[in-house]
Every structure is written in C-alpha cells, then in structure tokens.
Design an enzyme around this catalytic site. Structure first.
Site, PDB file in Angstrom:
ATOM      1  N   ASP A  32      40.060  46.485  33.300  1.00 23.98           N
ATOM      2  CA  ASP A  32      40.152  45.128  33.824  1.00 23.98           C
ATOM      3  C   ASP A  32      38.713  44.656  34.045  1.00 23.98           C
ATOM      4  O   ASP A  32      38.059  45.052  35.019  1.00 23.98           O
ATOM      5  CB  ASP A  32      40.949  45.154  35.134  1.00 23.98           C
ATOM      6  CG  ASP A  32      40.931  43.811  35.843  1.00 23.98           C
ATOM      7  OD1 ASP A  32      40.276  42.875  35.345  1.00 23.98           O
ATOM      8  OD2 ASP A  32      41.569  43.707  36.914  1.00 23.98           O
TER       9      ASP A  32
ATOM     10  N   LYS B 283      36.044  32.880  35.197  1.00 20.72           N
ATOM     11  CA  LYS B 283      35.021  33.582  35.989  1.00 20.72           C
ATOM     12  C   LYS B 283      33.736  33.737  35.175  1.00 20.72           C
ATOM     13  O   LYS B 283      32.735  34.222  35.664  1.00 20.72           O
ATOM     14  CB  LYS B 283      35.540  34.961  36.395  1.00 20.72           C
ATOM     15  CG  LYS B 283      36.748  34.915  37.340  1.00 20.72           C
ATOM     16  CD  LYS B 283      37.118  36.301  37.784  1.00 20.72           C
ATOM     17  CE  LYS B 283      38.541  36.420  38.257  1.00 20.72           C
ATOM     18  NZ  LYS B 283      38.806  35.759  39.528  1.00 20.72           N
TER      19      LYS B 283
ATOM     20  N   GLN C 181      35.816  41.005  36.659  1.00 26.14           N
ATOM     21  CA  GLN C 181      34.570  40.832  37.424  1.00 26.14           C
ATOM     22  C   GLN C 181      33.350  41.348  36.677  1.00 26.14           C
ATOM     23  O   GLN C 181      32.232  40.900  36.948  1.00 26.14           O
ATOM     24  CB  GLN C 181      34.680  41.550  38.788  1.00 26.14           C
ATOM     25  CG  GLN C 181      35.750  40.984  39.701  1.00 26.14           C
ATOM     26  CD  GLN C 181      35.498  39.538  40.112  1.00 26.14           C
ATOM     27  OE1 GLN C 181      34.380  39.028  40.044  1.00 26.14           O
ATOM     28  NE2 GLN C 181      36.541  38.854  40.525  1.00 26.14           N
TER      29      GLN C 181
ATOM     30  N   CYS D 224      43.286  39.414  47.095  1.00 28.00           N
ATOM     31  CA  CYS D 224      44.343  39.913  46.194  1.00 28.00           C
ATOM     32  C   CYS D 224      44.151  41.410  45.937  1.00 28.00           C
ATOM     33  O   CYS D 224      44.357  41.886  44.799  1.00 28.00           O
ATOM     34  CB  CYS D 224      44.394  39.141  44.881  1.00 28.00           C
ATOM     35  SG  CYS D 224      44.641  37.383  45.105  1.00 28.00           S
TER      36      CYS D 224
ATOM     37  N   HIS E  80      42.850  45.098  41.789  1.00 33.78           N
ATOM     38  CA  HIS E  80      43.371  43.762  42.115  1.00 33.78           C
ATOM     39  C   HIS E  80      44.889  43.818  41.908  1.00 33.78           C
ATOM     40  O   HIS E  80      45.378  44.609  41.090  1.00 33.78           O
ATOM     41  CB  HIS E  80      42.724  42.780  41.140  1.00 33.78           C
ATOM     42  CG  HIS E  80      43.069  41.349  41.360  1.00 33.78           C
ATOM     43  ND1 HIS E  80      44.230  40.786  40.890  1.00 33.78           N
ATOM     44  CD2 HIS E  80      42.385  40.357  41.978  1.00 33.78           C
ATOM     45  CE1 HIS E  80      44.243  39.503  41.220  1.00 33.78           C
ATOM     46  NE2 HIS E  80      43.143  39.216  41.877  1.00 33.78           N
TER      47      HIS E  80
HETATM   48  N1  C6P Z   1      40.166  37.740  41.263  1.00 36.37           N
HETATM   49  C1  C6P Z   1      39.091  36.890  43.244  1.00 36.37           C
HETATM   50  O1  C6P Z   1      38.813  35.980  44.050  1.00 36.37           O
HETATM   51  P1  C6P Z   1      43.075  35.863  36.972  1.00 36.37           P
HETATM   52  O2  C6P Z   1      43.677  35.333  38.228  1.00 36.37           O
HETATM   53  O3  C6P Z   1      44.110  36.335  35.989  1.00 36.37           O
HETATM   54  O4  C6P Z   1      42.040  34.978  36.367  1.00 36.37           O
HETATM   55  O5  C6P Z   1      42.244  37.172  37.408  1.00 36.37           O
HETATM   56  C2  C6P Z   1      42.921  38.212  38.041  1.00 36.37           C
HETATM   57  C3  C6P Z   1      41.962  39.282  38.436  1.00 36.37           C
HETATM   58  C4  C6P Z   1      42.109  40.531  37.855  1.00 36.37           C
HETATM   59  N2  C6P Z   1      41.249  41.516  38.145  1.00 36.37           N
HETATM   60  C5  C6P Z   1      40.223  41.343  38.985  1.00 36.37           C
HETATM   61  C6  C6P Z   1      39.281  42.488  39.227  1.00 36.37           C
HETATM   62  C7  C6P Z   1      40.033  40.113  39.603  1.00 36.37           C
HETATM   63  O6  C6P Z   1      39.012  39.938  40.438  1.00 36.37           O
HETATM   64  C8  C6P Z   1      40.945  39.052  39.340  1.00 36.37           C
HETATM   65  C9  C6P Z   1      40.811  37.716  40.034  1.00 36.37           C
HETATM   66  C10 C6P Z   1      39.850  36.528  41.998  1.00 36.37           C
HETATM   67  O7  C6P Z   1      38.748  38.036  43.426  1.00 36.37           O
HETATM   68  C11 C6P Z   1      41.042  35.676  42.296  1.00 36.37           C
HETATM   69  S1  C6P Z   1      42.263  36.514  43.217  1.00 36.37           S
END
Ligand code: C6P
Length: 425
Positions: free
Chosen positions: A219, A245, A222, A383, A142
């Site tokens: 990370d 999430k 997910q 993203c 991401h």
């Molecule tokens: N992905 C998606 O629709 P934040 O925005 O900090 O809560 O999460 C960032 C992030 C980091 N790593 C992974 C693997 C992610 O999937 C995400 C967030 C969302 O896929 C929003 S772009």
C-alpha cells in the site's frame, strides 16, 4: 487500441539528469491555493497525508481536457474520441514510467488506493483462498488495508494474521518471518504508515515472502508522494496508490500488478470496455489493462494524474526527496523541543508524517487552536484505529509535509503548539 510496448530498462531516464536545484519559493508559486489567508493568517497546509494541494499544471491539464478534448475513450471514431483516448493512454504510460513498471498493461486505473486493494482482495485474494488459508497484514495498516481482507477472510473461512510492532512503531521482522507459513496466501503491507510515518523494510519483507512463494501487495498511498518508487527493483507483486495524495485529482488511483498475475485473475467488475465479445450465453474479456477497467473511466482524473507525474519529474524526484528529508528532520527537531510533546513512530525510519500528542490536550483541541493560526493539520484516528489502540491513545494530532512546505512554516507550527500548551495548560 494498443498500449505502449514494454519498456527497456530506463535507469538513465529515471535518474535526474543533473542534480536539480530545489527552489521552494518557485515551487510554492505553482500552487495557487497556498496564496490565501485563513482567519487573516497565511495558510500553512500540513495535512498532505490526507490529501495534497494541486499545482497549476494539474488544474490546467484537467481544464484543457474538458475545454479541448472531452470525449469518451476507446469507443468513438471521431477526432475528439481519438484525442481523449490518446491522452488517457499517455497518462498510463507516464504512471508506468513513474513506478518503473515494465509494461503499461500492468497499470490499472482505479478510483483510489482503497479500490486497488479491494480489486486485489476480490479478484486475486479470492482465488483459491479456502478455510485455513491466511492473509498477512501488519499492525500499522490503514483501514483500507484491513477491512477488505477481513471481509474476504470471513467469507472464505480464512484467517487474517497481523505482524506486531514495537513501542516505537516498527514492525517486528522476526515475528513477520514466523508468521509466513505454508498457509500464507498473500502479504499486504503499508510501505509508509499514515498514522506513524514509519517506513517499513519492504525490500526485506518481499524477499522473505518470495523465499516462501508468497506474493506481496504494498500500500503505497503515503510512500508514493515522498519516495521514488521502483516496482521492478522492489519486485513487489502489487502496488497501489491514490492520485490525490500525489498532487493529482481525487477519484483516480493506480493498481500496479505483475502481468502474469493480472492475466490469471478474473475481472473485478463487469461492464463496458472490459469485454471482447458479449452474448447472453457467454462473455469473453478484454486484454490487460482494460479487463479491470469496467465502464467509462475517470478520464480527466487520469490525465490530471499524468500531469502531476510530469510536474514531479520536471522538478526531479531526487531533488524532492532531498529537500523533503531536510525539511522533515528540521520538523522532527522543532517538535521535539516543544514541552510535553510526545512524538510517535520510528525514531530512525520516519518519513513525511509527524504524529504526536501534546500533554493531556485532546488532539482535536490542538487541531482547532492550530486552525485559528492558519495551520491545517489532521487530528483523529487517521483511519488506523488499531494503531491508536496499540499506542494506548484514542487519537493523535498529525502534521504531514509536502514539497511546498518550508522551515518558516515549521517554526510557526512549533510556536502555535507552544501557545496551545500555554492556553490549555
Ligand atoms: N489516508 C489519511 O489522512 P484513499 O482514501 O483510497 O485515497 O486512501 C486510502 C489509504 C490507504 N492507505 C494509506 C496508508 C492511507 O494513508 C490512505 C488514506 C488518509 O491518512 C485519509 S484516511
């Protein structure tokens, strides 16, 4: 103010006491938002990878905090201050248990997974990263796990290296091994890809990195909502995830870090609460975890996240994983039967996320047709633009499941996709 002492091993507590029966109809009643209709159709929410819906228990915990205990933490001597502080630190302890971390000092509340990664990049990554040093990420990251490292490498004259993947969206482990060199300062990899659903072989990746003395950040944005996470079992050095999430509120996330690493790291931001003594000449810093929590924290967010963790543990993480994996296999098979649908990601190691394209129909059109049928999915680059480049597409449509989704909803998704193909032909 003291956090709880290090925990002894809690494997017994972490295992669900008895195989819990998973009752999806009862679970759905816990999520008030699911009762609504969209364009006259029952809402089918399949955009959980972007953000999941919230159970009443989380909504209530936040409302109760504001109606009964609201005060700043770690500061006030009054009753409300003590209550708020206790609730905030209790949430930290819940997250510690959830991740099977050994010590609540290793749980830093941050804004999100994004902020957790930025904290590590700025504080740990910057330490000793000089010209010629390397940070190793993967081809399926991401943007949040690319850009902070890119900024850091540019600033330091260091190099960002990328582990490639095959056409099925699986990392090439032999290439990974070759890229681990004496120049590698840190590996930063997604546990589960948001754009492909690929579950990476992180235990093996950590083992290979540690054999060369290289620390690993995972990370888990997910992975945390779908899999039981055991940071001690994995032996990862850092783990990040976002509350929103994981059925918790937005604006709160977690950075887990091994205490020895966090102790040695400089503060990320300066401000109240992260200090011990301040003079104009010099400041000394607070103990972990507060050294990394400058300013008034997101108190209600942490409490809401604690309630989300309680909620998941009440249902049983193994029961959730079993239910979700059955539902996910069902969804994979249902989508595979839709003519002209191309499913991306690993065929054997996919979880939670179904990323696909439907013939030559633009994913945004797919998303719009589904929306009119009451079905919420995400369409776009998620993203993860480098993943799209690797797949040779500009965007994909993505359905992502949660514990409240059902097989009937998957059937409706498949029917709506067949209809979209008929309309756009
Ligand atoms: N992905 C998606 O629709 P934040 O925005 O900090 O809560 O999460 C960032 C992030 C980091 N790593 C992974 C693997 C992610 O999937 C995400 C967030 C969302 O896929 C929003 S772009």
């Amino acid at each position: 103010m003291k956090v709880r002492s290090p925990a002894a091993t809690e494997s017994a507590a972490r295992k669900d006491a008895a195989p819990a029966r998973f009752d999806v109809a009862a679970v759905r009643k816990d999520f008030p938002i699911l009762a609504q209709r969209v364009y006259g159709k029952p809402l089918i929410y399949l955009d959980n990878a972007a953000t999941s819906q919230k159970p009443q228990a989380v909504i209530d915990a936040i409302a109760n905090y504001y109606s009964e205990s609201n005060a700043n933490v770690h500061r006030a001597v009054h009753a409300l201050g003590a209550r708020a502080t206790e609730a905030y630190e209790e949430a930290r302890e819940k997250v510690r248990r959830f991740l099977n971390a050994g010590d609540a000092r290793e749980i830093i509340f941050v804004r999100s997974a994004t902020e957790g990664i930025n904290l590590v990049a700025r504080s740990f990554g910057a330490q000793g990263l000089a010209r010629g040093g390397e940070i190793l990420i993967t081809a399926m990251e991401h943007h949040s796990n690319i850009v902070p490292w890119q900024l850091l490498c540019e600033e330091r004259g260091a190099r960002l290296r990328v582990v490639p993947m095959n056409d099925d969206g699986e990392l090439l482990l032999d290439e990974y091994e070759k890229l681990l060199t004496p120049r590698t300062r840190l590996v930063a990899a997604s546990h589960l890809s948001n754009a492909l659903g690929t579950l990476n072989p992180v235990a093996r990746m950590i083992e290979l990195a540690h054999a060369r003395g290289v620390p690993v950040l995972l990370d888990g944005a997910q992975a945390a909502p779908h899999l039981p996470i055991d940071v001690r079992g994995l032996d990862c050095d850092f783990y990040v995830f976002s509350g929103h999430k994981l059925y918790g509120p937005t604006g709160i996330g977690v950075l887990y870090g091994k205490a020895a690493l966090l102790e040695a790291m400089p503060p990320y931001q300066g401000g109240g609460d992260m200090i011990r003594v301040v003079t104009f000449e010099k400041t000394t810093f607070n103990d972990l975890p507060w050294k990394f929590e400058a300013g008034t924290p997101h108190i209600s967010g942490a409490i809401g996240l604690g309630a989300a963790v309680d909620y998941l543990e009440r249902i049983g993480r193994t029961a959730i994983e079993d239910y979700e994996s059955g539902l996910f296999r069902y969804a994979e098979e249902a989508l595979a039967r839709v003519p002209d649908l191309v499913l991306f990601g690993s065929k054997t190691q996919r979880r939670g996320v179904l990323s696909f394209n439907l013939g030559r129909i633009h994913p945004h059109d797919v998303g719009t047709v589904l929306d009119r049928a009451g079905i919420a999915i995400r369409a776009g680059h998620h993203c993860a633009q480098p993943v799209m480049d690797r797949l040779g597409v500009t965007a994909t449509a993505r359905a992502s499941i949660a514990l409240f989704n059902t097989r009937e909803e998957i059937d409706r998704l498949a029917e709506a996709l067949v209809e979209a193909r008929r309309v756009f032909g």
